[in-house]
Design an enzyme around this catalytic site. Structure first.
Site, PDB file in Angstrom:
ATOM      1  N   GLU A 239       0.844  -1.192   0.000  1.00 31.86           N
ATOM      2  CA  GLU A 239       0.000   0.000   0.000  1.00 31.86           C
ATOM      3  C   GLU A 239       0.879   1.242   0.000  1.00 31.86           C
ATOM      4  O   GLU A 239       1.759   1.379   0.862  1.00 31.86           O
ATOM      5  CB  GLU A 239      -0.887   0.043   1.240  1.00 31.86           C
ATOM      6  CG  GLU A 239      -2.034  -0.933   1.252  1.00 31.86           C
ATOM      7  CD  GLU A 239      -2.997  -0.676   2.397  1.00 31.86           C
ATOM      8  OE1 GLU A 239      -4.172  -1.020   2.264  1.00 31.86           O
ATOM      9  OE2 GLU A 239      -2.580  -0.124   3.436  1.00 31.86           O
ATOM     10  N   CYS A 240       0.658   2.144  -0.936  1.00 31.82           N
ATOM     11  CA  CYS A 240       1.334   3.436  -0.990  1.00 31.82           C
ATOM     12  C   CYS A 240       2.849   3.258  -0.915  1.00 31.82           C
ATOM     13  O   CYS A 240       3.465   2.812  -1.873  1.00 31.82           O
ATOM     14  CB  CYS A 240       0.806   4.360   0.107  1.00 31.82           C
ATOM     15  SG  CYS A 240       1.193   6.111  -0.179  1.00 31.82           S
ATOM     16  N   GLY A 241       3.485   3.560   0.222  1.00 35.04           N
ATOM     17  CA  GLY A 241       4.926   3.370   0.332  1.00 35.04           C
ATOM     18  C   GLY A 241       5.338   1.938   0.081  1.00 35.04           C
ATOM     19  O   GLY A 241       6.376   1.662  -0.546  1.00 35.04           O
TER      20      GLY A 241
ATOM     21  N   THR B 111      -1.338  -0.913  -4.399  1.00 40.10           N
ATOM     22  CA  THR B 111      -2.248   0.217  -4.572  1.00 40.10           C
ATOM     23  C   THR B 111      -1.628   1.459  -3.943  1.00 40.10           C
ATOM     24  O   THR B 111      -0.840   1.366  -3.002  1.00 40.10           O
ATOM     25  CB  THR B 111      -3.606  -0.031  -3.898  1.00 40.10           C
ATOM     26  OG1 THR B 111      -3.404  -0.152  -2.475  1.00 40.10           O
ATOM     27  CG2 THR B 111      -4.263  -1.293  -4.421  1.00 40.10           C
TER      28      THR B 111
END
Length: 436
Positions: free
Chosen positions: A327-329, A427
């Site tokens: 997720e993200c990072g 994501t």
């Protein structure tokens, strides 16, 4: 029954977090059990709440969660003496299009739960106008009840007197007035406050805030204005399924964020979480059936991540046979490369082809609704996932098969689709809940 309050304001940056932490610690110092919540998707404040109260705090969000999910989450306050929900932005600020049970505004939570609002008003650069603002907020929505206000950053006794008189004439209680006191401000970073676990002195900061607020705010009057609340029984709680039975979870300074309610829901469903540290060059537990890389600040540790060959090769080996999700990072670390703010490219794990850069900063902020085109751990194709995206990285390349069709809160399709390749998925948004 618990005394219940929402701490809100006309806008961001006026002192909601500081007042929430100070009240929580001051009442805890009196021997009361205090439970905090965060209205909206901000993922940093709950850790500060936990530091102030000694109890885990979670997010409640009217855009991403239905009423039963909110009721389920706040029920943890049933054994507390005081429950405090810290708002986000201004009291009525949300997105343009309604989500599951609201627009994400703090006022949604206040009305849904019936908790009175304490407003933090910063009257800098004004006097009687502050009363007009408070009165407007009081009268804007019939289902939201104002308990009173706390003034912050008051310039002088004369300034305080002018504002107090105007508020009294408007029939609005003033619980106290805080003079400017820069020493209790909390450090900031580009994604908001620096996270609580990064601050060795956080306990002292909160103690000082509590002492300062107790000197200038009538704590008994604030409690007297609170609602009397007890949790209601709900038929069903969160619609959250664990991504696996035994979950290897990256957890360190680079991978520090996942919503607390998600981990609790995974455990409640019987999953076991096995943390490991990529920064310590650790690898996912060999007995895990899925690996999850949450968000955080990998850009601050990109060189170390790139140099930790054992972690990178171990994650690639894991992904040969089992799902890995970022997720993200975490998504960025699953990619091919990450360019830091100085323009230096660092090789990441290469499980996906994503290339991101912090040298070319562009803010991505807002709610996300993703319709999965393919499965990701814990969710089937066609699932509608609600989450929140907040980062400053620029996508240089996103060449893999899109994971989902992703919309913002207005319904517009956005380019941050997420990716999938083999057993790897990622994501940019942080998952909050799946639609029922």
């Amino acid at each position: 029954m618990a005394a219940s309050l929402v701490i809100s304001a006309p806008a961001s940056g006026v002192g909601k977090t500081t007042l929430t932490l100070a009240l929580a610690r001051a009442w805890r110092n009196r021997g009361l059990n205090v439970q905090c919540f965060k209205s909206g998707p901000d993922y940093i404040d709950p850790a500060f709440h936990a530091a102030a109260t000694g109890r885990a705090s979670v997010n409640v969000d009217s855009w991403a969660m239905d009423r039963s999910a909110v009721a389920h989450l706040v029920s943890r306050g049933g054994n507390a003496d005081v429950v405090l929900a810290e708002g986000s932005m201004g009291l009525f600020d949300g997105v343009a299009a309604r989500g599951v049970s609201g627009t994400g505004a703090t006022a949604d939570i206040a009305e849904m739960l019936g908790w009175p609002v304490v407003l933090v008003i910063d009257p800098s650069g004004q006097a009687q106008t502050a009363a007009a603002i408070a009165a407007g907020l009081r009268d804007y929505r019939a289902g939201v009840r104002l308990g009173g206000v706390v003034l912050n950053r008051v310039a002088s006794p004369r300034h305080e007197d002018l504002v107090r008189r105007a508020l009294n004439e408007a029939g609005i209680k003033v619980f106290g007035a805080l003079p400017r006191h820069a020493e209790i401000s909390l450090p900031k970073r580009h994604l908001g406050l620096v996270q609580a676990e990064e601050q060795a002195e956080i306990g002292k900061l909160i103690d000082e805030a509590a002492r300062f607020v107790a000197e200038h705010v009538d704590l008994d009057a604030v409690l007297h204005s609170a609602g009397k609340w007890s949790p209601q029984a709900v038929a069903n709680g969160l619609n959250v399924r664990p991504p696996g039975q035994r979950i290897a979870l990256a957890r360190d300074a680079a991978f520090s964020f996942v919503y607390p309610h998600m981990l609790e829901a995974w455990r409640a469903a019987g999953a076991e979480i096995v943390p490991f540290s990529p920064l310590a060059d650790e690898v996912p537990d060999a007995s895990a059936d899925v690996c999850w890389l949450p968000g955080g600040y990998p850009e601050l540790h990109a060189g170390k991540i790139a140099g930790n060959a054992r972690f990178r090769s171990g994650l690639r080996a894991f992904a040969e046979t089992r799902p890995v999700h970022g997720e993200c990072g975490g998504y960025m670390v699953l990619g091919a490369g990450l360019t830091d703010a100085d323009g230096i490219r660092h090789e990441m794990t290469g499980l996906l082809g994503l290339e991101t850069s912090f040298a070319k900063r562009r803010m991505h902020l807002g709610y996300r609704l993703a319709e999965l085109a393919a499965p990701m751990p814990g969710h089937k194709p066609g699932a509608r996932l609600r989450g929140h995206e907040f980062h400053y990285s620029t996508i240089l390349a996103q060449p893999d098969t899109p994971l989902a069709i992703v919309h913002d809160a207005t319904g517009a399709v956005i380019a941050e689709t997420g990716s999938r390749r083999g057993h790897a998925t990622g994501t940019f948004f942080h998952l909050i809940a799946e639609d029922r």
